[in-house]
Design a protein around this motif. Structure first.
Motif, mmCIF file in Angstrom:
data_model
loop_
_atom_site.group_PDB
_atom_site.id
_atom_site.type_symbol
_atom_site.label_atom_id
_atom_site.label_comp_id
_atom_site.label_asym_id
_atom_site.label_seq_id
_atom_site.Cartn_x
_atom_site.Cartn_y
_atom_site.Cartn_z
ATOM 1 N N ALA A 7 0.826 -1.204 0.000
ATOM 2 C CA ALA A 7 0.000 0.000 0.000
ATOM 3 C C ALA A 7 0.863 1.258 0.000
ATOM 4 N N ALA A 10 2.352 1.642 -3.469
ATOM 5 C CA ALA A 10 1.322 2.103 -4.399
ATOM 6 C C ALA A 10 1.060 3.594 -4.214
ATOM 7 N N PHE A 11 0.977 4.028 -2.968
ATOM 8 C CA PHE A 11 0.779 5.453 -2.694
ATOM 9 C C PHE A 11 1.956 6.270 -3.219
ATOM 10 N N SER A 14 1.943 6.811 -6.873
ATOM 11 C CA SER A 14 0.857 7.649 -7.378
ATOM 12 C C SER A 14 1.069 9.137 -7.129
ATOM 13 N N ALA A 142 -4.240 2.840 -6.866
ATOM 14 C CA ALA A 142 -3.866 4.036 -6.097
ATOM 15 C C ALA A 142 -3.709 5.242 -7.018
#
Length: 190
Positions: A7, A10-11, A14, A142
């Motif tokens: 996570a 992915a953040f 992005s 994301a």
């Protein structure tokens, strides 16, 4: 990689797309949800596919660099994180922050430009035990969410928030690279 690392990655992947989306949204008179979703989908698909390409390229080289794989992932993620931090402190790029239009081609080109880091990350992930399909899907999702929000918030947040998001993303990448290195060094020692 565990859920939190995936996570976070992915953040981090992005945030540069979010920075570009803030600029896209700031250029619109009144950002519409439909335009934000369209922009998010274009960026998200591109950002989700590039780690797969990078992973395939990195996998081809894996047998030759297995002994140093954790160092490669650490260096790639660290260098990318430092670049994102450096760019976050710099002046906004006129081409990203003042688009001429929101045509599909311009959005796709901008999406590809912001996904180079995901290509590099994908290559680095080829050297560690990770489900690249889950990771790529998380990065794509994301990015879709962050870009959609970036377009909608662009007018209110302006250029400042986009640059700050890039700094946060860079720090997250450096932390993930460091954690990969520490995990591998601990496993080798213990």
């Amino acid at each position: 990689m565990n859920f939190a690392a995936t996570a976070s990655l992915a953040f981090a992947m992005s945030t540069d797309a979010f920075a570009a989306a803030v600029g896209k949204g700031a250029a619109l008179q009144r950002p519409q949800l439909r335009e934000a979703l369209r922009t998010g989908a274009i960026f998200g698909v591109i950002e989700g596919l590039t780690p797969l390409l990078g992973w395939a390229l990195g996998n081809a080289a894996a047998p030759y660099v297995q002994a140093w794989d954790h160092w490669i992932a650490f260096i790639l993620l660290g260098a990318l994180g430092l670049r994102m931090i450096h760019e976050g402190w710099g002046e906004p790029d006129a081409e990203v922050d003042r688009p001429d239009s929101h045509s599909f081609l311009r959005l796709a080109v901008t999406g590809m430009a912001t996904s180079v880091d995901a290509l590099i990350v994908g290559a680095g992930l080829a050297f560690i035990d990770v489900n690249i399909f889950v990771t790529a899907a998380a990065i794509g999702f994301a990015t879709f969410v962050m870009v959609t929000l970036g377009v909608m918030l662009g007018r209110g947040l302006g250029k400042l928030a986009g640059k700050r998001a890039e700094i946060v993303g860079g720090v997250v990448l450096i932390v993930i690279g460091s954690l990969i290195l520490v995990d591998h060094l601990r496993a080798a020692a213990g």
